[in-house]
Structure formats: structure tokens, C-alpha cells
Enzyme design. Structure first.
Site, mmCIF file in Angstrom:
data_model
loop_
_atom_site.group_PDB
_atom_site.id
_atom_site.type_symbol
_atom_site.label_atom_id
_atom_site.label_comp_id
_atom_site.label_asym_id
_atom_site.label_seq_id
_atom_site.Cartn_x
_atom_site.Cartn_y
_atom_site.Cartn_z
ATOM 1 N N GLY A 56 0.591 -7.451 5.521
ATOM 2 C CA GLY A 56 1.177 -7.856 4.238
ATOM 3 C C GLY A 56 2.627 -8.260 4.419
ATOM 4 O O GLY A 56 2.926 -9.295 5.026
ATOM 5 N N VAL B 221 0.837 -1.215 0.000
ATOM 6 C CA VAL B 221 0.000 0.000 0.000
ATOM 7 C C VAL B 221 0.867 1.259 0.000
ATOM 8 O O VAL B 221 0.497 2.282 -0.602
ATOM 9 C CB VAL B 221 -0.992 -0.029 1.182
ATOM 10 C CG1 VAL B 221 -0.301 0.196 2.519
ATOM 11 C CG2 VAL B 221 -2.111 0.981 0.999
ATOM 12 N N ASP B 222 2.060 1.186 0.593
ATOM 13 C CA ASP B 222 3.001 2.316 0.599
ATOM 14 C C ASP B 222 3.344 2.697 -0.840
ATOM 15 O O ASP B 222 3.278 3.864 -1.246
ATOM 16 C CB ASP B 222 4.257 1.876 1.363
ATOM 17 C CG ASP B 222 5.162 3.025 1.772
ATOM 18 O OD1 ASP B 222 6.236 2.762 2.351
ATOM 19 O OD2 ASP B 222 4.793 4.198 1.526
ATOM 20 N N TYR C 289 4.714 -7.312 6.446
ATOM 21 C CA TYR C 289 5.123 -7.466 7.854
ATOM 22 C C TYR C 289 4.527 -8.695 8.524
ATOM 23 O O TYR C 289 4.725 -8.939 9.704
ATOM 24 C CB TYR C 289 4.823 -6.181 8.638
ATOM 25 C CG TYR C 289 5.802 -5.040 8.374
ATOM 26 C CD1 TYR C 289 6.892 -5.221 7.524
ATOM 27 C CD2 TYR C 289 5.641 -3.803 8.974
ATOM 28 C CE1 TYR C 289 7.784 -4.183 7.286
ATOM 29 C CE2 TYR C 289 6.525 -2.752 8.744
ATOM 30 C CZ TYR C 289 7.606 -2.961 7.884
ATOM 31 O OH TYR C 289 8.492 -1.931 7.652
HETATM 32 N N1 APR Z 1 -5.263 -0.373 -1.026
HETATM 33 C C1 APR Z 1 -5.621 -0.929 0.157
HETATM 34 N N2 APR Z 1 -4.912 -1.897 0.767
HETATM 35 C C2 APR Z 1 -3.797 -2.324 0.130
HETATM 36 C C3 APR Z 1 -3.365 -1.803 -1.109
HETATM 37 C C4 APR Z 1 -4.153 -0.787 -1.684
HETATM 38 N N3 APR Z 1 -3.835 -0.229 -2.858
HETATM 39 N N4 APR Z 1 -2.213 -2.461 -1.479
HETATM 40 C C5 APR Z 1 -1.962 -3.351 -0.505
HETATM 41 N N5 APR Z 1 -2.914 -3.290 0.452
HETATM 42 C C6 APR Z 1 -3.051 -4.088 1.677
HETATM 43 C C7 APR Z 1 -2.343 -5.424 1.698
HETATM 44 O O1 APR Z 1 -3.077 -6.392 0.966
HETATM 45 C C8 APR Z 1 -2.344 -5.692 3.190
HETATM 46 O O2 APR Z 1 -3.596 -6.230 3.580
HETATM 47 O O3 APR Z 1 -2.448 -3.368 2.730
HETATM 48 C C9 APR Z 1 -2.191 -4.284 3.793
HETATM 49 C C10 APR Z 1 -0.810 -3.988 4.353
HETATM 50 O O4 APR Z 1 0.162 -4.666 3.560
HETATM 51 P P1 APR Z 1 1.552 -3.954 3.151
HETATM 52 O O5 APR Z 1 1.281 -2.872 2.205
HETATM 53 O O6 APR Z 1 2.488 -5.058 2.735
HETATM 54 O O7 APR Z 1 2.070 -3.269 4.517
HETATM 55 P P2 APR Z 1 2.724 -3.928 5.814
HETATM 56 O O8 APR Z 1 2.402 -5.379 5.953
HETATM 57 O O9 APR Z 1 2.344 -2.993 6.918
HETATM 58 O O10 APR Z 1 4.286 -3.829 5.514
HETATM 59 C C11 APR Z 1 4.848 -2.538 5.450
HETATM 60 O O11 APR Z 1 5.824 -2.964 3.307
HETATM 61 O O12 APR Z 1 5.421 -1.746 1.433
HETATM 62 C C12 APR Z 1 6.307 -1.918 2.468
HETATM 63 O O13 APR Z 1 7.260 0.257 2.802
HETATM 64 C C13 APR Z 1 6.380 -0.703 3.351
HETATM 65 O O14 APR Z 1 8.276 -1.565 4.525
HETATM 66 C C14 APR Z 1 6.885 -1.328 4.625
HETATM 67 C C15 APR Z 1 6.148 -2.647 4.670
#
Ligand code: APR
Length: 171
Positions: free
Chosen positions: A120, A34-35, A122
Site C-alpha cells: 500500500g 491496515v495499521d 510502501y
Molecule cells: N484489512 C486487510 N488489508 C488491509 C486493510 C484491512 N482493513 N486496510 C488496508 N489493507 C491492505 C492494503 O490495501 C494493502 O494491500 O493492506 C495492504 C498494506 O497496505 P498499507 O496498510 O498501506 O501498509 P504498507 O504498504 O505496508 O505501508 C505501511 O503505512 O499505514 C502506514 O503505519 C503504516 O507507515 C506504515 C505504512
């Protein structure tokens, strides 16, 4: 008063809300998931603003403008990396929701959308994470009548099912 929490299975970058929450890392300089989606949709101005923030500790939150997003603001929070559940991950995840909601309240924001933080890359277990999210946000909403709506933005059927389950029982 209704609980004011709802879930939407959609891309968080498309939401027309006061703030969307980004699941960032401690550098605040972007990443995948999502980042990556938020930075792509917001444009390079978001990264420029983030560079000036000097990072963010796990559990903390910082706010920026929304730049090219429809959302007026982005609240960047850094979720815990799952390490088996005995390294304080639950409390750090609660801090993400508490600190994000506190920043929203400080800026008098009324509508805010969260992704499933830490579930995700993490690897935080989804059922456990969504239960923490709903319980923490519900408690904050009870104490803060000024909030209008909190959207739990789901990306995938497993997260949608988990939030649906976690929201059962809230009226
Ligand atoms: N909209 C909504 N939710 C989303 C989107 C989107 N466009 N893309 C991904 N997600 C969801 C994922 O499916 C998951 O359920 O966001 C949730 C969080 O997943 P991640 O994005 O992988 O975040 P996280 O697990 O907190 O890990 C953070 O990942 O991207 C890197 O820079 C970030 O290092 C950090 C780590």
C-alpha cells in the site's frame, strides 16, 4: 499434507484467528492503512502496549495482545519501502514473513492472517510482494507441521488476483 494456505478478501480486523499481522512502521505507534484499521478496532490499549515495545526495525516483528480485536494477538511487522528493487527490499519483505511466523511458532499460535505487507503506502509491486509472501510462508509451513492455517487477507480485487495467481501450483 495440504499446503494450509488460503486467501480471504475481507477486513483483517474481523478475523477470528490466533494472530493477525499488522503492516506497521518502525515507530509501532500507528498510522494509516491496515495499521490504522487495526488500532481503531483494537482500541487504545493496543497503542499503550506498543509504546512499551520501543519500536521495531524494518523486517523485524513484535507481538502484542489483540485487545478489543477478536484475534488473540497482533504481530506487528515493518515492511520495506519500495525503492526500485535494488536496495534489498525482497529480502526485507521475506524477513517480515519469516520473523512473524517465528513469533507465532514461539507462542504456539496455529492460525495467522497476513495483509499484503508493503503493497500500500510502501508501494511494493503487488505481484512481486505476493509471490514472495506465498513462497516464504509455504517453505515455513513445510517445516512446521504445528501450524494449522495461514490466511492471506486481501483488501481489493488486485491483491486477490495476485494471491490467486501466486497460490496456483500449491496443493
Ligand atoms: N484489512 C486487510 N488489508 C488491509 C486493510 C484491512 N482493513 N486496510 C488496508 N489493507 C491492505 C492494503 O490495501 C494493502 O494491500 O493492506 C495492504 C498494506 O497496505 P498499507 O496498510 O498501506 O501498509 P504498507 O504498504 O505496508 O505501508 C505501511 O503505512 O499505514 C502506514 O503505519 C503504516 O507507515 C506504515 C505504512
Amino acid at each position: 499434507m495440504p499446503h494450509r494456505m488460503t486467501l480471504l478478501e475481507t477486513d483483517i480486523t474481523a478475523l477470528d484467528v490466533d494472530a493477525i499481522v499488522n503492516a506497521a512502521n518502525e515507530s509501532l505507534l500507528g498510522g494509516g492503512g491496515v495499521d490504522g484499521a487495526i488500532h481503531r478496532a483494537a482500541g487504545p490499549g493496543l497503542l499503550d502496549e506498543c509504546r512499551a515495545l520501543g519500536g521495531c526495525p524494518t523486517g523485524g516483528a513484535k507481538i502484542t495482545a489483540g485487545h478489543n480485536l477478536t484475534a488473540r494477538h497482533v504481530i506487528h511487522t515493518v515492511g520495506p519501502i519500495w525503492d526500485g528493487g535494488t536496495a534489498g527490499e525482497d529480502d526485507l519483505l521475506r524477513d517480515c514473513y519469516r520473523n512473524s511466523m517465528a513469533l507465532a511458532a514461539d507462542s504456539a499460535l496455529r492460525t495467522i492472517a497476513f495483509p499484503a505487507i508493503s503493497t500500500g503506502v510502501y508501494r511494493f509491486p503487488i505481484l512481486r510482494a505476493t509471490k514472495i509472501a506465498v513462497e516464504t510462508v509455504a517453505e515455513i509451513l513445510r517445516a512446521n507441521p504445528d501450524f494449522e492455517t495461514v490466511i492471506f487477507c486481501c483488501f481489493g480485487a488486485d491483491v486477490t488476483a495476485a494471491y490467486t495467481d501466486a497460490l496456483t501450483g500449491y496443493r
